[in-house]
Motif scaffolding. Structure first.
Motif, PDB file in Angstrom:
ATOM      1  N   GLU A   1      -2.460   9.743  -3.725  1.00 35.80           N
ATOM      2  CA  GLU A   1      -3.628   8.944  -4.104  1.00 35.80           C
ATOM      3  C   GLU A   1      -3.453   8.596  -5.579  1.00 35.80           C
ATOM      4  OE1 GLU A   1      -6.760   7.055  -5.066  1.00 35.80           O
ATOM      5  OE2 GLU A   1      -7.081   9.082  -5.859  1.00 35.80           O
ATOM      6  N   ILE A   2      -3.370   7.279  -5.880  1.00 34.18           N
ATOM      7  CA  ILE A   2      -3.033   6.868  -7.244  1.00 34.18           C
ATOM      8  C   ILE A   2      -4.136   6.021  -7.890  1.00 34.18           C
ATOM      9  CG2 ILE A   2      -0.521   6.914  -6.856  1.00 34.18           C
ATOM     10  CD1 ILE A   2      -0.669   3.828  -6.480  1.00 34.18           C
ATOM     11  N   GLY A   3      -5.303   5.965  -7.257  1.00 32.34           N
ATOM     12  CA  GLY A   3      -6.410   5.168  -7.818  1.00 32.34           C
ATOM     13  C   GLY A   3      -6.933   5.806  -9.088  1.00 32.34           C
ATOM     14  N   ASP A   4      -7.659   5.014  -9.877  1.00 34.09           N
ATOM     15  CA  ASP A   4      -8.230   5.592 -11.089  1.00 34.09           C
ATOM     16  C   ASP A   4      -9.573   6.245 -10.783  1.00 34.09           C
ATOM     17  OD1 ASP A   4      -9.902   3.480 -10.666  1.00 34.09           O
ATOM     18  OD2 ASP A   4      -9.366   2.387 -12.478  1.00 34.09           O
ATOM     19  N   GLY A   5      -9.986   6.201  -9.513  1.00 32.87           N
ATOM     20  CA  GLY A   5     -11.166   6.945  -9.109  1.00 32.87           C
ATOM     21  C   GLY A   5     -12.487   6.291  -9.453  1.00 32.87           C
ATOM     22  N   ASN A   6     -12.440   5.112 -10.047  1.00 36.98           N
ATOM     23  CA  ASN A   6     -13.690   4.481 -10.451  1.00 36.98           C
ATOM     24  C   ASN A   6     -14.358   3.694  -9.337  1.00 36.98           C
ATOM     25  OD1 ASN A   6     -13.814   5.478 -12.960  1.00 36.98           O
ATOM     26  ND2 ASN A   6     -13.011   3.654 -13.998  1.00 36.98           N
ATOM     27  N   LEU A   7     -13.563   2.919  -8.645  1.00 33.79           N
ATOM     28  CA  LEU A   7     -14.123   1.992  -7.662  1.00 33.79           C
ATOM     29  C   LEU A   7     -13.501   2.168  -6.292  1.00 33.79           C
ATOM     30  CD1 LEU A   7     -13.959  -1.196  -9.874  1.00 33.79           C
ATOM     31  CD2 LEU A   7     -16.036  -0.471  -8.722  1.00 33.79           C
ATOM     32  N   ASN A   8     -12.286   2.681  -6.268  1.00 32.88           N
ATOM     33  CA  ASN A   8     -11.516   2.676  -5.029  1.00 32.88           C
ATOM     34  C   ASN A   8     -10.602   3.898  -4.958  1.00 32.88           C
ATOM     35  OD1 ASN A   8     -12.089  -0.229  -4.142  1.00 32.88           O
ATOM     36  ND2 ASN A   8     -11.300  -0.503  -6.229  1.00 32.88           N
ATOM     37  N   LEU A   9     -10.303   4.286  -3.711  1.00 34.86           N
ATOM     38  CA  LEU A   9      -9.171   5.171  -3.471  1.00 34.86           C
ATOM     39  C   LEU A   9      -7.957   4.293  -3.207  1.00 34.86           C
ATOM     40  CD1 LEU A   9     -10.970   7.612  -0.995  1.00 34.86           C
ATOM     41  CD2 LEU A   9     -10.361   8.081  -3.392  1.00 34.86           C
ATOM     42  N   VAL A  10      -6.827   4.677  -3.801  1.00 32.39           N
ATOM     43  CA  VAL A  10      -5.606   3.907  -3.566  1.00 32.39           C
ATOM     44  C   VAL A  10      -4.520   4.879  -3.106  1.00 32.39           C
ATOM     45  CG1 VAL A  10      -3.872   2.365  -4.537  1.00 32.39           C
ATOM     46  CG2 VAL A  10      -6.246   2.239  -5.348  1.00 32.39           C
ATOM     47  N   PHE A  11      -4.104   4.724  -1.844  1.00 36.41           N
ATOM     48  CA  PHE A  11      -3.075   5.596  -1.287  1.00 36.41           C
ATOM     49  C   PHE A  11      -1.734   4.884  -1.302  1.00 36.41           C
ATOM     50  CE2 PHE A  11      -7.105   6.722   0.722  1.00 36.41           C
ATOM     51  CZ  PHE A  11      -7.157   8.090   0.512  1.00 36.41           C
ATOM     52  N   HIS A  12      -0.759   5.560  -1.891  1.00 36.75           N
ATOM     53  CA  HIS A  12       0.598   5.026  -1.916  1.00 36.75           C
ATOM     54  C   HIS A  12       1.397   5.806  -0.879  1.00 36.75           C
ATOM     55  CE1 HIS A  12       4.587   4.355  -4.269  1.00 36.75           C
ATOM     56  NE2 HIS A  12       4.315   3.293  -3.529  1.00 36.75           N
ATOM     57  N   VAL A  13       1.755   5.132   0.208  1.00 33.17           N
ATOM     58  CA  VAL A  13       2.472   5.808   1.290  1.00 33.17           C
ATOM     59  C   VAL A  13       3.930   5.367   1.268  1.00 33.17           C
ATOM     60  CG1 VAL A  13       2.562   6.265   3.773  1.00 33.17           C
ATOM     61  CG2 VAL A  13       0.348   5.840   2.664  1.00 33.17           C
ATOM     62  N   THR A  14       4.825   6.341   1.172  1.00 33.92           N
ATOM     63  CA  THR A  14       6.255   6.032   1.070  1.00 33.92           C
ATOM     64  C   THR A  14       7.037   6.797   2.133  1.00 33.92           C
ATOM     65  OG1 THR A  14       6.400   7.815  -0.562  1.00 33.92           O
ATOM     66  CG2 THR A  14       6.258   5.567  -1.419  1.00 33.92           C
ATOM     67  N   ALA A  15       8.166   6.229   2.537  1.00 30.81           N
ATOM     68  CA  ALA A  15       9.068   6.921   3.465  1.00 30.81           C
ATOM     69  C   ALA A  15      10.080   7.719   2.653  1.00 30.81           C
ATOM     70  CB  ALA A  15       9.785   5.909   4.355  1.00 30.81           C
ATOM     71  N   LYS A  16      10.420   8.902   3.155  1.00 29.91           N
ATOM     72  CA  LYS A  16      11.210   9.819   2.338  1.00 29.91           C
ATOM     73  C   LYS A  16      12.599   9.285   2.011  1.00 29.91           C
ATOM     74  CE  LYS A  16      10.500  14.690   1.598  1.00 29.91           C
ATOM     75  NZ  LYS A  16      10.284  15.999   2.227  1.00 29.91           N
ATOM     76  N   ASN A  17      13.301   8.797   2.983  1.00 29.41           N
ATOM     77  CA  ASN A  17      14.699   8.449   2.727  1.00 29.41           C
ATOM     78  C   ASN A  17      14.997   6.955   2.701  1.00 29.41           C
ATOM     79  OD1 ASN A  17      15.460  11.229   2.578  1.00 29.41           O
ATOM     80  ND2 ASN A  17      15.124  11.294   4.807  1.00 29.41           N
ATOM     81  N   THR A  18      13.957   6.144   2.686  1.00 30.46           N
ATOM     82  CA  THR A  18      14.159   4.690   2.604  1.00 30.46           C
ATOM     83  C   THR A  18      13.283   4.151   1.478  1.00 30.46           C
ATOM     84  OG1 THR A  18      12.316   3.941   3.976  1.00 30.46           O
ATOM     85  CG2 THR A  18      14.303   4.670   5.139  1.00 30.46           C
ATOM     86  N   ALA A  19      13.389   2.847   1.220  1.00 30.99           N
ATOM     87  CA  ALA A  19      12.572   2.219   0.174  1.00 30.99           C
ATOM     88  C   ALA A  19      11.245   1.704   0.731  1.00 30.99           C
ATOM     89  CB  ALA A  19      13.356   1.067  -0.455  1.00 30.99           C
ATOM     90  N   ASP A  20      10.986   1.985   2.031  1.00 29.89           N
ATOM     91  CA  ASP A  20       9.775   1.428   2.623  1.00 29.89           C
ATOM     92  C   ASP A  20       8.517   2.078   2.057  1.00 29.89           C
ATOM     93  OD1 ASP A  20      11.242  -0.220   4.473  1.00 29.89           O
ATOM     94  OD2 ASP A  20      11.750   1.656   5.526  1.00 29.89           O
ATOM     95  N   SER A  21       7.503   1.251   1.817  1.00 34.26           N
ATOM     96  CA  SER A  21       6.252   1.787   1.281  1.00 34.26           C
ATOM     97  C   SER A  21       5.126   0.785   1.501  1.00 34.26           C
ATOM     98  CB  SER A  21       6.398   2.072  -0.223  1.00 34.26           C
ATOM     99  OG  SER A  21       6.657   0.853  -0.897  1.00 34.26           O
ATOM    100  N   ILE A  22       3.912   1.283   1.479  1.00 33.53           N
ATOM    101  CA  ILE A  22       2.736   0.395   1.520  1.00 33.53           C
ATOM    102  C   ILE A  22       1.630   0.985   0.649  1.00 33.53           C
ATOM    103  CG2 ILE A  22       3.077  -0.555   3.856  1.00 33.53           C
ATOM    104  CD1 ILE A  22       0.875   1.504   4.701  1.00 33.53           C
ATOM    105  N   ILE A  23       0.621   0.159   0.428  1.00 30.50           N
ATOM    106  CA  ILE A  23      -0.582   0.601  -0.280  1.00 30.50           C
ATOM    107  C   ILE A  23      -1.773   0.518   0.683  1.00 30.50           C
ATOM    108  CG2 ILE A  23      -2.276  -0.144  -2.035  1.00 30.50           C
ATOM    109  CD1 ILE A  23       0.025   1.290  -3.328  1.00 30.50           C
ATOM    110  N   ILE A  24      -2.612   1.545   0.668  1.00 28.59           N
ATOM    111  CA  ILE A  24      -3.896   1.473   1.375  1.00 28.59           C
ATOM    112  C   ILE A  24      -4.992   1.620   0.323  1.00 28.59           C
ATOM    113  CG2 ILE A  24      -5.416   2.488   3.108  1.00 28.59           C
ATOM    114  CD1 ILE A  24      -2.867   3.637   4.437  1.00 28.59           C
TER     115      ILE A  24
END
Lengths: 407, 407
Positions: B33-56
């Motif tokens: 969770e990388i949000g600044d906590g003010n307005l939103n939760l921001v989840f950074h989801v990454t795959a361990k052995n690849t470059a794949d990732s998304i933001i929720i």
């Protein structure tokens, strides 16, 4: 599957009976469909032995205009009903009361105003309405102020505006008022005698520029809830009372559009006087009276609006020195421009006014048409430099003289 | 009962896995969770052995600003998502892609931009972004044109505008930008050192008049879909790429508000240069570069907008001679005025910019604050008479010189 179907007279009577407190319990009810069949069914339900009565207005899913059938969203019944309710809350004396409705069946049950005359008809008959300017000025001041960011909570206004998204009926205005008169269009409708005028409207790019500015305001400026079609056929009058009906074109737009509609329609009747075979004195008196009515609409609007601003302002920043004067001067400019657009379209566009179309002589009718166009063009052309209602009167009188044709 | 609840990291991972084609089938996923906590939760989801990732990104039902908690509608998540989708369709290279969403849970799954830098941070570090003006000019030209009555069907525009009714977030702008800086308000936030400036802002009624005109435009002019909060913290950059994020303030408003936001924030960084301890030459070079960026934002917007107008106009009346020039000249005036408002509020209002607030020395910070206010006030005061982007540059340079304090 939608439950929508056109109501029968029998259903209208049942519906009327279901409205609490409108009719005595065992009253014998009668129903007559009195709509003109173009846009709506209108059921007039009356009790046999009492004066009790109501109107049920139901939208049909098409518009018949000059023989053509345009599909029209039934949602306009919801918009009209919501506009009536909103306006009635603000001006209970000036708007019919809503007793019931169904959005699904697209009907509204409302106060019967059968004892009123349609203002356009009264004006054509030469009636005076000495209270009209005061009444309509109050309607305009109150409805426009209390649905603007000046007079209502600005967040609630946004939500209300969202309920008045009215693409179908705005499209009619955008086409018929702000576009068709200025180009070749199958929607246009005028006699060969004024082809020269129609050609000027199509080729005058300076005029187009001013119309395009006004069109842009109509498209983008969500200043207040407008009636949207406030001509003299949407106003019922009695000597001592005025009622505004038929707000199915309601949406959030520029205030001057409603005020301009009233003034433009008074000026259409003013322009028509040249075509009616009244004696000089009667004609001069009627013309003077119509000019004073137009002036009165503005002055009553302005004084009412200033009073509301001074007493009921919701917006702190709008207390800034000079802002009220500036704001009202902008409304006046818009009023003049929109009045002019509305006059022009009633001469060359699809939909005309009986004030001029029912003039019996061809020459008189043509003179009235040319006079209306001269006034309309002048108001559009000069709208951005208008400073006072006197400027508008001067433009009207100058345009009238310059184009007056003896008949 | 609403199903809304803040997502856990575990749920975020499940959600990420459910998006088709984003991760290899048996990828091991991690979530931070990388949000600044003010307005939103921001989840950074990454795959361990690849470059794949998304933001929720998930909205929370309150805003924490300077310790206070403001309730905020979760509907802003729907608005942000719909704005991202609308903008991405118009500018696929310049806006992150949306992969999925839930209006009920108020989250959006979208493209991960972790390899980008927040533009404000890059500017503070003295980075140059030679492609930025071109990219953001294209974003502005395309999103504003294609969501206006010029570039989209006018009836569809009304319906789209109805989906962007955004009272909660507009209220923040109306208060923090157009009202609080000009009166005593608990929301204001500035050091005693510039109390004299704050007092001038409160008492200068000529300035209030101009601000009130701009406020009225913000409240009423539904010209195009705006991002609504287009400062340099809402823009991600790489040397060769620009992405616009966080459109939760989106609504239909005046075009100049978005363009002014970009230019105002570049000018805030310009004003900050005086406070950083760089040598004269570096400082002069950075200032010149920032002025050219601001100029470039306008010129790229203008040329792009004219091209779209000439090639893709939907509105016939807008072809009228002279109208395009007039329309663009109005946008420029609004741009200057809104840029000025945005500069002023970042100095005395609730929410500041790091460009100036992180200047280490009190004197340097104060000099930058005074310079930003001088520029902001000049732009607001003169916005209606501005004719060209050169006029804006001249006003900025004159205001800078007149108020430059040696430190």
């Amino acid at each position: 599957m939608s439950a929508y179907h056109p109501l029968s007279a029998e259903e209208a009577i049942q519906l009327a009976r279901s409205i609490p407190g409108r009719f005595p319990e065992h009253a014998e009810l009668e129903c007559r469909e009195i709509g003109d069949g173009n846009l709506n069914l209108v059921f007039h339900v009356t009790a046999k032995n009492t004066a009790d009565s109501i109107i049920i207005k139901q939208a049909v899913p098409y518009a018949k205009v000059v023989g053509e059938s345009w599909p029209l969203s039934l949602d306009r019944a919801r918009i009209e009903r919501l506009a009536l309710e909103t306006e009635h809350k603000i001006c209970p004396e000036l708007v019919p009361e809503v007793y019931g409705y169904s959005d699904e069946l697209a009907y509204t049950v409302m106060e019967d105003l059968s004892e009123y005359t349609i203002m356009r008809r009264g004006l054509i008959e030469g009636q005076a309405y000495p209270k009209f300017a005061e009444h309509i000025g109050e309607f305009l001041a109150r409805t426009l102020f209390y649905t603007s960011d000046l007079g209502m909570n600005q967040q609630e206004k946004k939500v209300l505006a969202g309920q008045f998204v009215n693409p179908d009926l705005c499209k009619i205005t955008e086409d018929l008022i702000f576009e068709d008169p200025y180009r070749k269009s199958d929607n246009n409708n005028y006699s060969e005698a004024i082809e020269d005028e129609a050609e000027v409207l199509r080729s005058d790019t300076e005029l187009h520029f001013e119309v395009t500015l006004l069109r842009h305001k109509f498209l983008t400026q969500a200043q207040a809830l407008l009636h949207g079609d406030l001509h003299t056929g949407s106003i019922f009058v009695k000597p001592d009372s005025t009622k505004v009906i038929d707000p199915e074109f309601a949406f959030f737009g520029p205030m001057g559009f409603d005020i301009g509609a009233v003034i433009g329609n008074l000026l259409l009747n003013y322009a028509s006087q040249i075509g009616w075979s009244s004696d000089e004195q009667t004609r001069a008196a009627r013309e003077a009276r119509l000019i004073e009515m137009a002036r009165g609409v503005w002055t009553h609007f302005e004084s009412g609006f200033r009073l509301l601003w001074n007493e009921g302002l919701q917006d702190e920043m709008s207390r800034t020195a000079g802002y009220q004067d500036y704001y009202i001067s902008q409304i006046l400019k818009d009023t003049a421009g929109f009045a002019g657009c509305k006059m022009i379209r009633r001469i060359v566009g699809l939909s005309h006014v009986a004030d001029i179309d029912t003039i019996p002589g061809d020459k008189g009718r043509e003179a009235a048409q040319r006079k209306a166009l001269a006034i309309g063009k002048s108001l559009v052309r000069h709208h951005r430099s208008i400073q006072s209602i006197d400027d508008i009167v001067t433009l009207v009188e100058q345009a009238s003289q310059g184009n007056e044709v003896s008949i």
